[in-house]
Write a protein that holds these residues in place. Structure first.
Motif, PDB file in Angstrom:
ATOM      1  N   TYR A 196       0.813  -1.220   0.000  1.00 62.05           N
ATOM      2  CA  TYR A 196       0.000   0.000   0.000  1.00 62.05           C
ATOM      3  C   TYR A 196       0.847   1.272   0.000  1.00 62.05           C
ATOM      4  N   ASN A 197       2.144   1.147   0.239  1.00 56.73           N
ATOM      5  CA  ASN A 197       3.022   2.308   0.138  1.00 56.73           C
ATOM      6  C   ASN A 197       3.346   2.629  -1.309  1.00 56.73           C
ATOM      7  N   VAL A 252     -13.132   3.940   6.021  1.00 56.22           N
ATOM      8  CA  VAL A 252     -11.694   4.140   6.087  1.00 56.22           C
ATOM      9  C   VAL A 252     -11.232   4.594   4.709  1.00 56.22           C
ATOM     10  N   THR A 253     -10.384   5.629   4.689  1.00 57.43           N
ATOM     11  CA  THR A 253      -9.861   6.179   3.442  1.00 57.43           C
ATOM     12  C   THR A 253      -8.365   6.396   3.594  1.00 57.43           C
ATOM     13  N   GLN A 254      -7.596   5.850   2.666  1.00 57.29           N
ATOM     14  CA  GLN A 254      -6.149   6.030   2.713  1.00 57.29           C
ATOM     15  C   GLN A 254      -5.782   7.409   2.184  1.00 57.29           C
ATOM     16  N   LEU A 255      -4.831   8.055   2.874  1.00 55.66           N
ATOM     17  CA  LEU A 255      -4.290   9.347   2.459  1.00 55.66           C
ATOM     18  C   LEU A 255      -2.876   9.152   1.920  1.00 55.66           C
ATOM     19  N   ALA A 256      -2.312  10.215   1.414  1.00 60.22           N
ATOM     20  CA  ALA A 256      -0.949  10.140   0.897  1.00 60.22           C
ATOM     21  C   ALA A 256       0.019   9.833   2.032  1.00 60.22           C
ATOM     22  N   THR A 257       1.045   9.032   1.722  1.00 63.41           N
ATOM     23  CA  THR A 257       2.050   8.664   2.713  1.00 63.41           C
ATOM     24  C   THR A 257       2.900   9.876   3.085  1.00 63.41           C
ATOM     25  N   GLU A 258       3.160  10.025   4.390  1.00 62.91           N
ATOM     26  CA  GLU A 258       4.023  11.091   4.877  1.00 62.91           C
ATOM     27  C   GLU A 258       5.022  10.523   5.875  1.00 62.91           C
ATOM     28  N   ASN A 259       6.287  10.916   5.711  1.00 60.44           N
ATOM     29  CA  ASN A 259       7.343  10.480   6.634  1.00 60.44           C
ATOM     30  C   ASN A 259       7.373   8.966   6.784  1.00 60.44           C
ATOM     31  N   ASN A 260       7.188   8.284   5.650  1.00 63.65           N
ATOM     32  CA  ASN A 260       7.220   6.814   5.601  1.00 63.65           C
ATOM     33  C   ASN A 260       6.122   6.171   6.435  1.00 63.65           C
ATOM     34  N   GLN A 261       5.058   6.918   6.686  1.00 58.41           N
ATOM     35  CA  GLN A 261       3.930   6.392   7.446  1.00 58.41           C
ATOM     36  C   GLN A 261       2.703   6.300   6.537  1.00 58.41           C
ATOM     37  N   TRP A 287       0.528   4.414  10.361  1.00 59.02           N
ATOM     38  CA  TRP A 287       1.136   3.133  10.723  1.00 59.02           C
ATOM     39  C   TRP A 287       2.306   2.819   9.817  1.00 59.02           C
ATOM     40  N   SER A 288       3.323   2.217  10.417  1.00 57.20           N
ATOM     41  CA  SER A 288       4.415   1.564   9.691  1.00 57.20           C
ATOM     42  C   SER A 288       4.931   0.454  10.582  1.00 57.20           C
ATOM     43  N   PRO A 289       5.560  -0.574  10.009  1.00 61.29           N
ATOM     44  CA  PRO A 289       6.069  -1.667  10.852  1.00 61.29           C
ATOM     45  C   PRO A 289       7.093  -1.186  11.884  1.00 61.29           C
ATOM     46  N   GLN A 290       7.858  -0.138  11.551  1.00 61.30           N
ATOM     47  CA  GLN A 290       8.888   0.329  12.472  1.00 61.30           C
ATOM     48  C   GLN A 290       8.304   1.191  13.603  1.00 61.30           C
ATOM     49  N   GLU A 291       7.330   2.028  13.289  1.00 55.34           N
ATOM     50  CA  GLU A 291       6.807   2.996  14.260  1.00 55.34           C
ATOM     51  C   GLU A 291       5.519   2.542  14.937  1.00 55.34           C
ATOM     52  N   GLY A 292       4.854   1.517  14.408  1.00 53.76           N
ATOM     53  CA  GLY A 292       3.601   1.065  14.981  1.00 53.76           C
ATOM     54  C   GLY A 292       2.442   1.991  14.621  1.00 53.76           C
TER      55      GLY A 292
END
Length: 313
Positions: A196-197, A252-261, A287-292
């Motif tokens: 999804y990124n 739920v609506t996805q937004l543009a990725t920011e700061n690898n999130q 959300w990201s796997p690194q930051e939760g």
């Protein structure tokens, strides 16, 4: 009057009627009435509640009996009873213990939750409560949590402090839980993040689950993510008088990725079990796997009169 005297009287009356003579005058002995002793009547107790008097119309008239001093004493006794009830060892199946345990669950969801780990409260084993004066009340618990995705269970101890005083504030939680020891979801999380990124089509969905309790397999990770993000709101809003669960992801609506999130706008319905209210919130989750999981914005929406959670099956 004796039976013999009655017979004499009847004979005189008959003779007078036959002969046409005037009736004889008979003097009867006086009747003496003896007094009957009465038993003492017990005094009627004064009721402690207002007496309802039916006025014959459609309304009742309330007549207060208690004095102001008696009412104050009753209020003080109720307050004392509550303190006694919520202090010491608690029944782990009753609301005071389960409300505190639910706060532990929301705390752990905000710390360890992901699209592939979403905790649920399964059992409260032990619970005690301690009054901290103006500082609030502390609950000590032993609970079992279960990951709703893998089904794995873990038991931990926890302390929950509900702040006292007019300022209040969210509950403070400490636990012995050390993370998802029995499962490793890193590979799944990395694959979902990469998908999804890099996707040109931003995700959107609604009604998770639907009115039949169904969630499409491809949308399950984003349902879980919405549940974890909702725990940020439920932890913040929880008190000794609440018990929150997420009922549904409305959209739920996805937004543009920011700061690898990866970022998502969520509309969710929360079910407050004590008042039976359905509460509508809007969340900006990342959300990201690194930051939760993070919930950077939380907005309470106007009450939705047509919104209903899905039926349980």
């Amino acid at each position: 009057m004796s039976p013999a005297l009655m017979r004499v009287l009847r004979v005189v009356v008959l003779l007078s009627a036959v002969r046409g003579a005037p009736l004889a005058t008979v003097t009867l002995p006086p009747v003496i009435l003896e007094p009957v002793p009465l038993e003492p009547v017990a005094p009627v107790p004064v009721p402690s509640e207002p007496v309802r008097v039916d006025s014959g119309a459609d309304q009742n008239i309330s007549i207060p009996i208690n004095t102001e001093q008696q009412q104050q004493q009753q209020q003080q006794q109720v307050s004392l009873d509550v303190d006694v009830m919520l202090t010491g060892e608690l029944n782990p199946n009753h609301y005071p213990a389960r409300r505190a345990a639910q706060v532990v669950l929301h705390h752990l969801n905000t710390r360890y939750g992901s699209p592939y780990w979403w905790g649920a409260l399964r059992q409260v084993h032990k619970a005690t409560a301690e009054a901290l004066g103006d500082s609030g009340r502390k609950y000590s618990l032993e609970v079992t949590l279960q990951d709703q995705i893998s089904g794995t269970k873990e038991t931990c101890t926890a302390e929950v402090v509900f702040p006292g005083g007019p300022a209040g504030g969210p509950p403070q939680v400490t636990t012995s839980y050390e993370g998802k020891s029995e499962i490793n979801t890193q590979a799944q999380e990395e694959a979902l993040y990469n998908q999804y990124n890099t996707s040109q089509n931003l995700l959107s969905g609604h009604n998770l689950p639907d009115s039949y309790g169904h969630v499409a397999p491809g949308m399950e990770p984003f349902w879980h993510l919405g549940g974890v993000a909702s725990s940020f709101v439920m932890l913040k809003e929880s008190s000794e008088n609440t018990l929150y669960n997420m009922a549904q992801v409305v959209s739920v609506t996805q937004l543009a990725t920011e700061n690898n999130q990866l970022r998502f706008n969520y509309d969710v319905l929360l079910h407050e079990m004590v008042s039976q209210e359905i509460i509508h919130w809007k969340l900006l989750a990342s959300w990201s796997p690194q930051e939760g999981v993070k919930a950077s914005q939380m907005e309470l929406l106007p009450k939705c009169h047509h919104c209903e959670p899905p039926q349980e099956h």
